[in-house]
Scaffold this motif. Structure first.
Motif, PDB file in Angstrom:
ATOM      1  N   ASP A 112      46.326  53.327  36.671  1.00  0.00           N
ATOM      2  CA  ASP A 112      46.841  54.500  37.575  1.00  0.00           C
ATOM      3  C   ASP A 112      45.889  54.858  38.693  1.00  0.00           C
ATOM      4  N   ALA A 113      44.526  54.741  38.452  1.00  0.00           N
ATOM      5  CA  ALA A 113      43.488  54.863  39.623  1.00  0.00           C
ATOM      6  C   ALA A 113      43.510  54.149  40.826  1.00  0.00           C
ATOM      7  N   VAL A 114      43.367  54.923  41.834  1.00  0.00           N
ATOM      8  CA  VAL A 114      43.368  54.282  43.227  1.00  0.00           C
ATOM      9  C   VAL A 114      42.042  53.920  43.481  1.00  0.00           C
ATOM     10  N   ALA A 115      41.385  52.778  43.814  1.00  0.00           N
ATOM     11  CA  ALA A 115      40.305  52.297  44.301  1.00  0.00           C
ATOM     12  C   ALA A 115      40.252  51.377  45.210  1.00  0.00           C
ATOM     13  N   LEU A 148      29.248  54.402  37.358  1.00  0.00           N
ATOM     14  CA  LEU A 148      30.468  53.376  36.884  1.00  0.00           C
ATOM     15  C   LEU A 148      31.596  54.143  36.295  1.00  0.00           C
ATOM     16  N   ILE A 149      32.885  53.687  36.423  1.00  0.00           N
ATOM     17  CA  ILE A 149      33.739  54.204  35.783  1.00  0.00           C
ATOM     18  C   ILE A 149      34.567  53.183  34.860  1.00  0.00           C
ATOM     19  N   MET A 166      34.392  51.126  40.138  1.00  0.00           N
ATOM     20  CA  MET A 166      35.394  50.952  38.932  1.00  0.00           C
ATOM     21  C   MET A 166      35.146  49.680  38.229  1.00  0.00           C
ATOM     22  N   VAL A 167      35.011  49.251  36.937  1.00  0.00           N
ATOM     23  CA  VAL A 167      34.830  47.851  36.491  1.00  0.00           C
ATOM     24  C   VAL A 167      35.967  47.665  35.344  1.00  0.00           C
ATOM     25  N   GLY A 168      36.119  46.553  35.197  1.00  0.00           N
ATOM     26  CA  GLY A 168      37.290  45.803  34.493  1.00  0.00           C
ATOM     27  C   GLY A 168      36.718  46.205  33.133  1.00  0.00           C
ATOM     28  N   PHE A 225      35.568  52.593  44.340  1.00  0.00           N
ATOM     29  CA  PHE A 225      35.596  51.137  44.677  1.00  0.00           C
ATOM     30  C   PHE A 225      35.973  50.347  43.394  1.00  0.00           C
ATOM     31  N   ARG A 226      36.416  48.871  43.576  1.00  0.00           N
ATOM     32  CA  ARG A 226      36.559  48.213  42.613  1.00  0.00           C
ATOM     33  C   ARG A 226      36.151  46.791  42.974  1.00  0.00           C
TER      34      ARG A 226
END
Length: 463
Positions: free
Chosen positions: A11-14, A5-6, A129-131, A91-92
Motif C-alpha cells: 500500500d505504500a507509495v515509494a 530502511l523500511i 523500502m526493501v523487498g 524510495f524503492r
C-alpha cells in the motif's frame, strides 16, 4: 544512521530507483517513456557511474530516480552514495535477489553522520523500502554494530578516555545480559598486567583492562581482543604534530571488536563470547615508561622497550596472554598497530596474520562476499631474529637497524604471547576512511568486523 530502511508494503507509495549502467540506460529510458527520455537527454544523463537523475512527472513531482553504476547486474556497494544524494522521501530499489540486501546495507552505511558536536541540519533523510527477501533484522544488527564503532572512533579523546571506552562496552554487554569486569590503575599490577599499567601510568586518566563475557559456558569459545589506546602521543618518543592529528582513532581495534561483539550478541550466535580491551592513554609525564626500560609481562617474558611509540603491541601482549589461558577455539585481535601496514597495503586493505590455513581461506571468501576487503600477510618466522634483545627475552620492535617488515615483526611479537588458542588471527587495521567512498563515509570505520561476523555466523549458525 540518518537514513532508514523500511519493510515492503503493497500500500505504500515509494519512488522507484533504477540502477543503470551505460549500456542499459537507453532501454531503461525507453521504458520510462518519451518525456523521461527527453529529460535525461537534456540533462546529459548517460548512466556514467555516480550520476544521479531525478525524473519529474507530468505535474512536476518526482516520479523516478536513475542512478548510474559501473555494472547494473552487480552494483556492489555503489548504493552507498545514494543516501547523501537523494532528497527526503520514500524510495524503492528496482533490483531483486541478494543484490537488494547488499544495496540496502550499503545505502544505510552510506547515510551515517557523526553529529554529536554539530547543530542538526534540518534536512529530511530519505527512507528506502526493501523487498520481502531482505533480512532487515540481520541488516539492522550489522548497522548497529558499525554505527557503535564509528561513533567511538570519531569521538575525540577529550570525551573518550579509558573510562568512557569501558563504559561503552559495559552498556553493550549489560543490554545483552553479559558480564563485565574492569581492572583499574594499580590493581593491574596486582592482577598480572604490568605492560598495560606501564603504558597507561603516565596519564592522569588511569589505565584499565576490560574483560567481558556473554553466552553459555558450554558453547565454543570465541575471544576478541582490541587495542584501546584512546590517544597516542608516542610517549617519550613523541610523535610530530602531523602524526598525532588522528590519534583519537588509536582505539579503533577496540571499537572494531565491540562492533563485532554487538553483531554476535544481537544475532544470538551459539558461542561463548569474551571481549578483552586494554584501555590506556599513552601520555607523557614523569611516570612515562622509557626507551631502554625492561618490562615484565603477564606471560612471564621480559620485554626490552625499543620505542615508546610502539605501545599498542605491549598492551595487546598482556591481553592476549590472558585470553590464551582458557584455550579459546578462536582468538582474534584487532589493532591500529603499524604504519608499515598502510605503506604496504594502503588504508582500505587491512592485513591479517594467521598460521591456520583453513581459517585464512574461509575468511578470504567471506571478506570478498561481503565486500569487506582483507589481505593475508605471512608470519615469516625468520624475521623473529629482528626482535632479539641482549638484555631481555625479547625486544618489542625491529632492532635490525634496517626498519624492514614492520607489520610482520609486530605480528611475530604478538605471536609469542599465544600458545593454546586453536585458531589465532591478528588484524592490523587502519580504522579510518580517509575519504568518502560508497557506504564508507570519511571517518572512523570498523574494518574487518563484517567479514568476521559473516565467517562466525556461518561457522556457528543459530539453532
Amino acid at each position: 544512521m540518518r537514513a532508514s530502511l523500511i519493510a515492503h508494503s503493497a500500500d505504500a507509495v515509494a519512488i522507484p530507483v533504477h540502477a543503470v549502467d551505460r549500456d542499459g540506460t537507453p532501454a531503461t529510458l525507453q521504458g520510462l517513456g518519451a518525456r523521461a527520455e527527453a529529460f535525461a537527454m537534456a540533462s546529459g544523463f548517460d548512466g556514467t557511474a555516480g550520476q544521479l537523475l531525478l525524473v519529474p512527472g507530468a505535474e512536476g513531482a518526482l516520479e523516478a530516480v536513475l542512478f548510474g553504476v559501473a555494472k547494473a547486474a552487480d552494483p556492489g556497494f555503489a548504493f552507498g552514495d545514494l543516501a547523501r544524494k537523494l532528497p527526503g522521501g520514500d524510495f524503492r530499489l528496482q533490483i531483486a535477489g541478494e543484490a537488494q540486501e547488499e544495496a540496502a546495507l550499503a545505502f544505510a552505511l552510506g547515510s551515517y553522520r557523526f553529529e554529536r558536536y554539530r547543530k542538526p541540519s534540518g534536512r529530511s533523510a530519505p527512507r528506502l523500502m526493501v523487498g520481502e527477501g531482505v533480512d532487515l533484522e540481520r541488516v539492522g544488527l550489522i548497522l548497529d554494530g558499525m554505527a557503535l564503532a564509528r561513533d567511538l572512533v570519531n569521538t575525540p579523546a577529550s570525551d573518550l578516555g579509558p573510562a568512557e571506552l569501558c563504559e561503552a562496552a559495559l552498556r553493550l554487554f549489560d543490554d545483552r545480559g553479559g558480564r563485565v569486569r574492569v581492572i583499574e590503575g594499580e590493581a593491574l599490577l596486582a592482577e598480572g598486567f604490568p605492560m598495560v599499567h606501564a603504558v597507561g601510568r603516565a596519564s592522569s586518566r588511569a589505565p584499565r583492562l576490560l574483560d567481558a563475557t556473554w553466552g553459555e559456558e558450554g558453547h565454543p569459545r570465541v575471544t576478541l581482543v582490541g587495542k584501546g589506546v584512546v590517544f597516542d602521543t608516542g610517549g617519550l618518543d613523541i610523535k610530530p604534530s602531523s602524526a598525532m592529528a588522528l590519534m583519537k582513532k588509536d582505539m579503533g581495534g577496540a571499537a572494531a571488536v565491540l562492533a563485532l561483539a554487538s553483531m554476535i550478541m544481537a544475532a544470538g550466535l551459539p558461542v561463548r563470547l569474551r571481549v578483552i580491551v586494554p584501555a590506556v592513554e599513552n601520555a607523557i609525564s614523569g611516570a612515562s615508561f622509557r626507551p631502554g626500560d625492561v618490562l615484565s609481562s603477564r606471560k612471564g617474558l621480559t620485554v626490552e622497550i625499543g620505542n615508546t611509540d610502539a605501545e599498542g603491541r605491549l598492551i595487546l601482549a598482556d591481553a592476549l596472554a590472558l585470553a590464551d589461558e582458557e584455550e579459546p577455539e578462536i582468538l582474534i585481535d584487532m589493532a591500529t598497530l603499524t604504519g608499515a601496514a598502510r605503506v604496504a597495503l594502503g588504508p582500505d586493505l587491512p592485513p591479517f596474520y594467521t598460521d591456520d590455513e583453513a581459517f585464512a581461506a574461509e575468511l578470504a571468501e567471506h571478506a570478498t562476499a561481503v565486500r569487506d576487503p582483507l589481505w593475508r600477510l605471512p608470519l615469516w618466522r625468520p624475521y623473529e631474529s629482528y626482535l632479539e634483545s641482549r638484555i631481555a627475552d625479547i625486544n618489542h620492535i625491529n632492532t635490525s637497524g634496517a626498519g624492514f617488515a614492520g607489520s610482520i615483526t609486530a605480528a611475530l611479537f604478538l605471536s609469542r604471547f599465544v600458545e593454546k588458542a586453536r585458531v589465532w588471527a591478528h588484524f592490523d587495521i587502519y580504522g579510518w576512511n580517509p575519504a568518502d567512498r560508497p557506504g564508507r563515509p570519511l571517518g572512523g570505520e570498523a574494518q574487518a568486523a563484517r567479514a568476521l561476523f559473516s565467517l562466525l555466523a556461518a561457522r556457528y549458525p543459530k539453532g
